[in-house]
Design a protein around this motif. Structure first.
Motif, PDB file in Angstrom:
ATOM      1  N   LYS A   5       0.835  -1.206   0.000  1.00 16.34           N
ATOM      2  CA  LYS A   5       0.000   0.000   0.000  1.00 16.34           C
ATOM      3  C   LYS A   5       0.867   1.252   0.000  1.00 16.34           C
ATOM      4  CE  LYS A   5      -4.302  -1.622   2.001  1.00 16.34           C
ATOM      5  NZ  LYS A   5      -5.275  -1.452   3.083  1.00 16.34           N
ATOM      6  N   ALA A   6       1.954   1.227   0.762  1.00 15.54           N
ATOM      7  CA  ALA A   6       2.863   2.368   0.807  1.00 15.54           C
ATOM      8  C   ALA A   6       3.511   2.584  -0.553  1.00 15.54           C
ATOM      9  CB  ALA A   6       3.931   2.156   1.870  1.00 15.54           C
ATOM     10  N   ALA A   7       3.948   1.517  -1.183  1.00 14.63           N
ATOM     11  CA  ALA A   7       4.571   1.616  -2.507  1.00 14.63           C
ATOM     12  C   ALA A   7       3.576   2.144  -3.528  1.00 14.63           C
ATOM     13  CB  ALA A   7       5.106   0.262  -2.947  1.00 14.63           C
ATOM     14  N   ASN A   8       2.354   1.647  -3.478  1.00 11.38           N
ATOM     15  CA  ASN A   8       1.331   2.117  -4.411  1.00 11.38           C
ATOM     16  C   ASN A   8       0.985   3.583  -4.177  1.00 11.38           C
ATOM     17  OD1 ASN A   8       1.122  -0.332  -5.738  1.00 11.38           O
ATOM     18  ND2 ASN A   8      -0.516  -1.069  -4.402  1.00 11.38           N
ATOM     19  N   ALA A   9       1.010   4.010  -2.915  1.00  7.59           N
ATOM     20  CA  ALA A   9       0.660   5.384  -2.581  1.00  7.59           C
ATOM     21  C   ALA A   9       1.640   6.385  -3.193  1.00  7.59           C
ATOM     22  CB  ALA A   9       0.600   5.561  -1.072  1.00  7.59           C
ATOM     23  N   ILE A  10       2.899   6.015  -3.276  1.00  6.37           N
ATOM     24  CA  ILE A  10       3.901   6.939  -3.806  1.00  6.37           C
ATOM     25  C   ILE A  10       4.188   6.707  -5.296  1.00  6.37           C
ATOM     26  CG2 ILE A  10       5.947   5.591  -3.214  1.00  6.37           C
ATOM     27  CD1 ILE A  10       7.241   8.296  -2.400  1.00  6.37           C
ATOM     28  N   ALA A  11       3.769   5.593  -5.835  1.00  4.42           N
ATOM     29  CA  ALA A  11       4.105   5.230  -7.222  1.00  4.42           C
ATOM     30  C   ALA A  11       3.778   6.317  -8.229  1.00  4.42           C
ATOM     31  CB  ALA A  11       3.413   3.925  -7.609  1.00  4.42           C
ATOM     32  N   ASN A  12       2.655   6.968  -8.086  1.00  2.86           N
ATOM     33  CA  ASN A  12       2.270   8.019  -9.029  1.00  2.86           C
ATOM     34  C   ASN A  12       3.142   9.260  -8.893  1.00  2.86           C
ATOM     35  OD1 ASN A  12       0.212   6.434 -10.039  1.00  2.86           O
ATOM     36  ND2 ASN A  12      -1.307   7.276  -8.639  1.00  2.86           N
ATOM     37  N   ARG A  13       3.743   9.452  -7.722  1.00  2.00           N
ATOM     38  CA  ARG A  13       4.567  10.638  -7.475  1.00  2.00           C
ATOM     39  C   ARG A  13       6.029  10.444  -7.860  1.00  2.00           C
ATOM     40  NH1 ARG A  13       4.780  12.635  -1.922  1.00  2.00           N
ATOM     41  NH2 ARG A  13       5.536  14.501  -2.946  1.00  2.00           N
ATOM     42  N   VAL A  14       6.465   9.220  -8.027  1.00  4.75           N
ATOM     43  CA  VAL A  14       7.893   8.945  -8.235  1.00  4.75           C
ATOM     44  C   VAL A  14       8.483   9.714  -9.416  1.00  4.75           C
ATOM     45  CG1 VAL A  14       9.564   7.143  -8.850  1.00  4.75           C
ATOM     46  CG2 VAL A  14       7.940   6.773  -6.991  1.00  4.75           C
ATOM     47  N   PRO A  15       7.898   9.675 -10.611  1.00  5.99           N
ATOM     48  CA  PRO A  15       8.511  10.414 -11.724  1.00  5.99           C
ATOM     49  C   PRO A  15       8.615  11.912 -11.457  1.00  5.99           C
ATOM     50  CG  PRO A  15       6.894   8.851 -12.545  1.00  5.99           C
ATOM     51  CD  PRO A  15       6.740   8.890 -11.047  1.00  5.99           C
ATOM     52  N   THR A  16       7.589  12.478 -10.834  1.00  9.60           N
ATOM     53  CA  THR A  16       7.606  13.914 -10.522  1.00  9.60           C
ATOM     54  C   THR A  16       8.660  14.221  -9.469  1.00  9.60           C
ATOM     55  OG1 THR A  16       5.269  14.071 -11.059  1.00  9.60           O
ATOM     56  CG2 THR A  16       6.188  15.855  -9.741  1.00  9.60           C
ATOM     57  N   LEU A  17       8.705  13.411  -8.422  1.00  9.73           N
ATOM     58  CA  LEU A  17       9.721  13.614  -7.389  1.00  9.73           C
ATOM     59  C   LEU A  17      11.118  13.507  -7.969  1.00  9.73           C
ATOM     60  CD1 LEU A  17       8.237  11.607  -4.393  1.00  9.73           C
ATOM     61  CD2 LEU A  17       8.703  14.051  -4.432  1.00  9.73           C
ATOM     62  N   ARG A  18      11.331  12.511  -8.810  1.00  9.23           N
ATOM     63  CA  ARG A  18      12.649  12.323  -9.426  1.00  9.23           C
ATOM     64  C   ARG A  18      13.035  13.565 -10.235  1.00  9.23           C
ATOM     65  NH1 ARG A  18      11.752   8.168 -12.768  1.00  9.23           N
ATOM     66  NH2 ARG A  18      11.660   6.704 -11.056  1.00  9.23           N
ATOM     67  N   ALA A  19      12.105  14.099 -11.002  1.00  7.20           N
ATOM     68  CA  ALA A  19      12.370  15.294 -11.811  1.00  7.20           C
ATOM     69  C   ALA A  19      12.695  16.494 -10.928  1.00  7.20           C
ATOM     70  CB  ALA A  19      11.170  15.595 -12.704  1.00  7.20           C
ATOM     71  N   PHE A  20      11.960  16.646  -9.826  1.00  4.46           N
ATOM     72  CA  PHE A  20      12.227  17.768  -8.926  1.00  4.46           C
ATOM     73  C   PHE A  20      13.558  17.620  -8.207  1.00  4.46           C
ATOM     74  CE2 PHE A  20       7.545  18.803  -8.972  1.00  4.46           C
ATOM     75  CZ  PHE A  20       7.719  20.048  -9.567  1.00  4.46           C
ATOM     76  N   VAL A  21      13.924  16.405  -7.850  1.00  4.71           N
ATOM     77  CA  VAL A  21      15.242  16.178  -7.238  1.00  4.71           C
ATOM     78  C   VAL A  21      16.332  16.579  -8.228  1.00  4.71           C
ATOM     79  CG1 VAL A  21      16.856  14.420  -6.397  1.00  4.71           C
ATOM     80  CG2 VAL A  21      14.477  14.402  -5.621  1.00  4.71           C
ATOM     81  N   LEU A  22      16.189  16.170  -9.472  1.00  4.27           N
ATOM     82  CA  LEU A  22      17.180  16.523 -10.496  1.00  4.27           C
ATOM     83  C   LEU A  22      17.262  18.038 -10.681  1.00  4.27           C
ATOM     84  CD1 LEU A  22      19.252  15.604 -12.567  1.00  4.27           C
ATOM     85  CD2 LEU A  22      17.370  15.308 -14.198  1.00  4.27           C
ATOM     86  N   MET A  23      16.118  18.697 -10.754  1.00  7.97           N
ATOM     87  CA  MET A  23      16.108  20.162 -10.906  1.00  7.97           C
ATOM     88  C   MET A  23      16.780  20.835  -9.718  1.00  7.97           C
ATOM     89  SD  MET A  23      12.334  20.987 -12.581  1.00  7.97           S
ATOM     90  CE  MET A  23      12.110  22.218 -11.358  1.00  7.97           C
ATOM     91  N   THR A  24      16.527  20.327  -8.530  1.00  5.73           N
ATOM     92  CA  THR A  24      17.118  20.903  -7.322  1.00  5.73           C
ATOM     93  C   THR A  24      18.631  20.750  -7.347  1.00  5.73           C
ATOM     94  OG1 THR A  24      15.092  20.400  -6.093  1.00  5.73           O
ATOM     95  CG2 THR A  24      17.069  20.816  -4.793  1.00  5.73           C
ATOM     96  N   LEU A  25      19.116  19.590  -7.787  1.00  2.62           N
ATOM     97  CA  LEU A  25      20.563  19.375  -7.852  1.00  2.62           C
ATOM     98  C   LEU A  25      21.212  20.145  -8.996  1.00  2.62           C
ATOM     99  CD1 LEU A  25      20.750  15.614  -6.884  1.00  2.62           C
ATOM    100  CD2 LEU A  25      21.611  17.564  -5.579  1.00  2.62           C
ATOM    101  N   LYS A  26      20.443  20.506 -10.012  1.00  3.85           N
ATOM    102  CA  LYS A  26      20.990  21.349 -11.074  1.00  3.85           C
ATOM    103  C   LYS A  26      21.235  22.769 -10.562  1.00  3.85           C
ATOM    104  CE  LYS A  26      19.380  18.911 -15.161  1.00  3.85           C
ATOM    105  NZ  LYS A  26      18.528  18.934 -16.354  1.00  3.85           N
ATOM    106  N   ALA A  27      20.469  23.177  -9.561  1.00  5.38           N
ATOM    107  CA  ALA A  27      20.628  24.519  -8.982  1.00  5.38           C
ATOM    108  C   ALA A  27      21.894  24.608  -8.135  1.00  5.38           C
ATOM    109  CB  ALA A  27      19.408  24.874  -8.140  1.00  5.38           C
TER     110      ALA A  27
END
Length: 79
Positions: A5-27
């Motif tokens: 259930k925990a994995a399913n709860a975050i599954a939809n957010r993973v691509p967005t979170l990954r993109a935001f982490v990358l953007m943050t590290l680019k800064a």
């Protein structure tokens, strides 16, 4: 909450979170804890995204270390 259930709860957010982490590290190079703080996200959501980005070759270890919230030294990552 069971793991599935925990994995399913975050599954939809993973691509967005990954993109935001990358953007943050680019800064600026940061530790995973610093990324989580900058994004106002849980380190438990951010740290796996950092690992994924590293495995994809999109971020790299700067060779520097800084203390994280637990007082341990952590890798400073760069995009």
């Amino acid at each position: 909450m069971p793991i599935t259930k925990a994995a399913n709860a975050i599954a939809n957010r993973v691509p967005t979170l990954r993109a935001f982490v990358l953007m943050t590290l680019k800064a600026a190079p940061m530790t995973a804890d610093e990324v989580a703080q900058a994004m106002r996200e849980s380190i438990l959501a951010v740290r796996p995204r950092v690992t994924e980005l590293n495995k994809l070759g999109l971020i790299a270890d700067t060779g520097k270390r800084r203390a994280n919230d637990s007082g341990r030294t952590a890798i400073v990552w760069k995009a």
